[in-house]
Enzyme design. Structure first.
Site, PDB file in Angstrom:
ATOM      1  N   ARG A 129      16.537  43.388  50.818  1.00 33.02           N
ATOM      2  CA  ARG A 129      17.856  43.134  51.402  1.00 33.02           C
ATOM      3  C   ARG A 129      17.895  43.522  52.879  1.00 33.02           C
ATOM      4  NH1 ARG A 129      20.514  46.983  46.944  1.00 33.02           N
ATOM      5  NH2 ARG A 129      18.654  46.238  45.876  1.00 33.02           N
TER       6      ARG A 129
ATOM      7  N   ASP B  97       5.933  39.634  45.854  1.00 33.05           N
ATOM      8  CA  ASP B  97       7.251  39.938  46.413  1.00 33.05           C
ATOM      9  C   ASP B  97       7.567  39.068  47.633  1.00 33.05           C
ATOM     10  OD1 ASP B  97       9.578  41.331  46.024  1.00 33.05           O
ATOM     11  OD2 ASP B  97       8.983  43.060  47.242  1.00 33.05           O
TER      12      ASP B  97
ATOM     13  N   GLU C 228      14.141  47.158  49.885  1.00 32.41           N
ATOM     14  CA  GLU C 228      13.742  46.698  51.217  1.00 32.41           C
ATOM     15  C   GLU C 228      14.003  45.212  51.445  1.00 32.41           C
ATOM     16  OE1 GLU C 228      11.758  46.676  48.730  1.00 32.41           O
ATOM     17  OE2 GLU C 228      10.862  44.704  48.952  1.00 32.41           O
TER      18      GLU C 228
ATOM     19  N   ASP D  78       4.919  45.144  48.324  1.00 30.82           N
ATOM     20  CA  ASP D  78       6.014  46.114  48.232  1.00 30.82           C
ATOM     21  C   ASP D  78       5.567  47.340  47.443  1.00 30.82           C
ATOM     22  OD1 ASP D  78       8.390  47.496  48.081  1.00 30.82           O
ATOM     23  OD2 ASP D  78       9.346  46.107  46.649  1.00 30.82           O
TER      24      ASP D  78
ATOM     25  N   ASP E 225      12.778  51.407  48.757  1.00 31.59           N
ATOM     26  CA  ASP E 225      12.310  50.361  47.845  1.00 31.59           C
ATOM     27  C   ASP E 225      13.335  49.227  47.715  1.00 31.59           C
ATOM     28  OD1 ASP E 225      10.599  49.073  46.141  1.00 31.59           O
ATOM     29  OD2 ASP E 225      11.050  50.324  44.386  1.00 31.59           O
TER      30      ASP E 225
ATOM     31  N   LYS F  99      12.724  35.827  51.244  1.00 28.78           N
ATOM     32  CA  LYS F  99      12.163  37.183  51.336  1.00 28.78           C
ATOM     33  C   LYS F  99      10.647  37.079  51.272  1.00 28.78           C
ATOM     34  CE  LYS F  99      11.602  41.483  48.617  1.00 28.78           C
ATOM     35  NZ  LYS F  99      12.097  42.346  47.509  1.00 28.78           N
TER      36      LYS F  99
ATOM     37  N   LYS G 278       6.834  53.279  44.479  1.00 27.39           N
ATOM     38  CA  LYS G 278       6.880  52.799  43.097  1.00 27.39           C
ATOM     39  C   LYS G 278       5.817  53.505  42.263  1.00 27.39           C
ATOM     40  CE  LYS G 278       8.351  48.027  44.059  1.00 27.39           C
ATOM     41  NZ  LYS G 278       9.596  48.055  43.289  1.00 27.39           N
TER      42      LYS G 278
HETATM   43  N1  BES Z   1      10.526  43.728  44.907  1.00 24.81           N
HETATM   44  C1  BES Z   1      11.373  44.552  44.140  1.00 24.81           C
HETATM   45  C2  BES Z   1      12.027  43.831  42.970  1.00 24.81           C
HETATM   46  C3  BES Z   1      11.100  43.231  41.947  1.00 24.81           C
HETATM   47  C4  BES Z   1      10.877  43.878  40.754  1.00 24.81           C
HETATM   48  C5  BES Z   1      10.510  42.019  42.148  1.00 24.81           C
HETATM   49  C6  BES Z   1      10.061  43.323  39.797  1.00 24.81           C
HETATM   50  C7  BES Z   1       9.683  41.449  41.191  1.00 24.81           C
HETATM   51  C8  BES Z   1       9.467  42.102  40.013  1.00 24.81           C
HETATM   52  C9  BES Z   1      12.472  45.120  45.012  1.00 24.81           C
HETATM   53  O1  BES Z   1      12.127  45.319  46.338  1.00 24.81           O
HETATM   54  C10 BES Z   1      12.821  46.451  44.466  1.00 24.81           C
HETATM   55  O2  BES Z   1      11.976  47.319  44.504  1.00 24.81           O
HETATM   56  N2  BES Z   1      14.042  46.603  43.980  1.00 24.81           N
HETATM   57  C11 BES Z   1      14.476  47.833  43.447  1.00 24.81           C
HETATM   58  C12 BES Z   1      15.884  48.096  43.945  1.00 24.81           C
HETATM   59  C13 BES Z   1      16.376  49.472  43.685  1.00 24.81           C
HETATM   60  C14 BES Z   1      15.595  50.473  44.482  1.00 24.81           C
HETATM   61  C15 BES Z   1      17.829  49.526  44.058  1.00 24.81           C
HETATM   62  C16 BES Z   1      14.456  47.729  41.927  1.00 24.81           C
HETATM   63  O3  BES Z   1      14.723  46.644  41.399  1.00 24.81           O
HETATM   64  O4  BES Z   1      14.111  48.702  41.289  1.00 24.81           O
HETATM   65 ZN    ZN Z   2      10.660  44.128  47.077  1.00 27.28          ZN
HETATM   66 MN    MN Z   3      11.215  47.184  46.672  1.00 32.65          MN
END
Ligand code: BES
Ligand code: ZN
Ligand code: MN
Length: 496
Positions: A348, A285, A346, A267, A344, A262, A274
């Site tokens: 996946r 990210d 994203e 992000d 968010d 990824k 966020k």
């Molecule tokens: N890049 C984030 C996950 C992340 C969080 C990476 C903290 C490194 C540190 C990912 O894209 C994300 O935002 N995931 C969301 C998923 C949710 C919307 C289902 C999350 O973890 O809140």
């Molecule tokens: Zn992300």
């Molecule tokens: Mn995200």
């Protein structure tokens, strides 16, 4: 940084490091050094109540009758602390901080046999760990004074068989170079590393090593129908890229193994934006892609006897008038449709097309993907394990074993069918978030699994381990390059 190996004669100037075992024990050669100094080392150990515990070093300045500026006593502990290569490396990891703390630029280390490891092996692993631990990312400081920078620049390892130690180190050094590359790209800010610039860096770094690098731009991906990956990038002024790396070190007819990363260069969350607190963290990210790129550099650098493919999906996730919306339908290369309920989630989406492309084009033996995929993985595992999700027990065993050997530990999660039901969409084939609370890291993995087409596959959620807020054994705080050593170790196991 320079590492050299030379004959084990005691130098008569500069800094000398010698190893001290639990109980203040010295090797025969170190004993003779102590004699020369009229017992200065033993006296210093006594005065400082120093016992040679692993991780504890003691500096003795101006030891008598030697011409040396200082002798560093390096604690190597007892037999238990010397059982594995990793433990030997932990000893090496203490050297750079000790030299820096005392403002020394270089030292000679008198290597000796520890546990089952020859002095030459010990020397090579100490040099490797010293290099890993010495990494700093300080290119953007312009007003720091010279005395605020780390000083350590050069290490000489004193051994009997210099050639044996050099040969061993040469290979480890290539892995360290891969790790440095990963740390560099992960540390760079998103105005420097974005899909286009990142793809160019990958080509520049890997092509000279004999890696074939292909860069797919937006048009090429549109042709392939990569609507999920491109959907994530469509709110950004930076165009998306897919980078395909091929190292052909194995037999021409052998199927490759594949690593997919990824690479969200930043992000924001997109329209599902966020909170601003801590959003800057999202520059890392792209750490999954960084690990894949670094692993390719390590494997090509040490000329691994395997066919290895690396694929990284590079996008920036931004909110904009043209950005994807929660509830948009995306068409993937696999033909499956995705209801994007949260922009968010994203990573996946990016991986859906990158994974499908990888299995479709290369028919690999297996795929391992690495991604900073969910915040939930940090809730579950904190910062000491990465999450492991897989459809293959064999691949899990290999990865878990490799991870233990290099201190990049993995913990396997359940992946029952029931979790898969949580991502069934009402109007499309799949939705990108679960329809029940909880198990966010697992439902994310089930989403990915829909795009691997039964290929043996493992997903590593590295969101909790890609960045360290504290110094570790082999890494000062910052980008850890988690995954590079792991993938290298995995491939090593397969080469045998
Ligand atoms: N890049 C984030 C996950 C992340 C969080 C990476 C903290 C490194 C540190 C990912 O894209 C994300 O935002 N995931 C969301 C998923 C949710 C919307 C289902 C999350 O973890 O809140
Ligand atoms: Zn992300
Ligand atoms: Mn995200």
């Amino acid at each position: 940084m320079k590492f050299t190996f030379s004959k084990a004669t005691i130098p008569n100037s500069g800094i000398l490091a010698i190893l001290v075992s639990e109980g203040g024990k010295l090797s025969a050669q170190a004993e003779s050094v102590d004699k020369t100094t009229s017992g200065a080392l033993k006296k210093a150990m006594k005065a400082a109540q120093y016992t040679g515990k692993k991780g504890k070093n003691l500096v003795v300045y101006s030891p008598a009758n030697t011409g040396l500026e200082a002798i560093i006593l390096v604690g190597v502990g007892g037999p238990k602390d010397q059982e594995s290569e990793l433990n030997i490396e932990r000893i090496g990891g203490t050297i750079a901080p000790t030299l820096n703390a005392h403002r020394f630029t270089k030292a000679a280390v008198l290597a000796e046999k520890l546990g089952n490891f020859s002095a030459e092996e010990v020397a090579a692993h100490i040099a490797y760990a010293a290099k890993l631990k010495a990494y700093h990312f300080y290119k953007y400081f312009t007003t720091k004074k010279a005395d605020e920078y780390p000083t350590f620049k050069e290490l000489t390892l004193l051994v009997t068989n210099t050639k044996a130690a050099e040969d061993k180190f040469k290979i480890l050094d290539k892995v360290a170079d891969g790790i440095y590359l990963t740390r560099n790209v992960v540390s760079e800010p998103p105005n420097v590393i974005y899909p286009e610039s990142y793809a160019k860096i990958i080509a520049k770094e890997l092509q000279p090593l004999g890696v074939k690098v292909e860069i797919l731009d937006r048009k090429a991906m549109e042709k392939l129908g990569m609507g999920a990956l491109l959907g994530v990038g469509q709110g950004s002024t930076k165009e998306s890229r897919l980078v395909v790396m091929q190292w052909k070190g194995g037999k021409p007819a052998d199927k490759p193994v594949a690593f997919v990363g990824k690479g969200v260069t930043f992000d924001t969350g997109g329209i599902s934006i966020k909170p601003s607190d801590g959003m800057g963290d999202m520059k890392y990210d792209m750490a999954g892609s960084g690990a894949v790129v670094g692993a390719m550099k390590a494997l090509a650098g040490r000329k691994a006897k395997m066919n290895v493919v690396g694929v990284v999906g590079l996008v920036e996730n931004m909110p904009d008038g043209n950005a994807i919306r929660p509830s948009d339908i995306l068409h993937t290369m696999s033909g499956q449709t995705i209801e994007c309920l949260n922009t968010d989630a994203e990573g996946r989406l990016v991986l859906a097309d990158a994974l499908w492309y990888t299995q479709d084009r290369f028919k690999p033996k297996f795929i391992v993907d690495l991604a900073t995929l969910t915040g939930a993985i940090t809730i579950a595992l904190g910062r000491h394990y990465a999450g492991l999700f897989s459809n293959s027990d064999d691949l899990c065993d290999r990865l878990t074993k490799a991870g233990k050997a290099v201190d990049e530990k993995l913990w396997r999660f359940p992946t029952d069918e029931a979790y898969d039901r949580q991502i069934d969409s009402v109007i499309a084939d799949v939705q990108n978030i679960g329809n029940e609370k909880g198990a966010g890291s697992i439902t994310a993995s089930k989403f990915l699994e829909r795009f691997v087409n039964k290929t043996p596959w493992a997903h590593l959620d590295i969101a909790g381990v890609a960045w360290a807020s504290k110094d570790g054994d082999f890494c000062t705080k910052g980008a850890t390059a988690f995954g590079v050593r792991l993938l290298n170790e995995l491939v090593l196991g397969l080469e045998k």
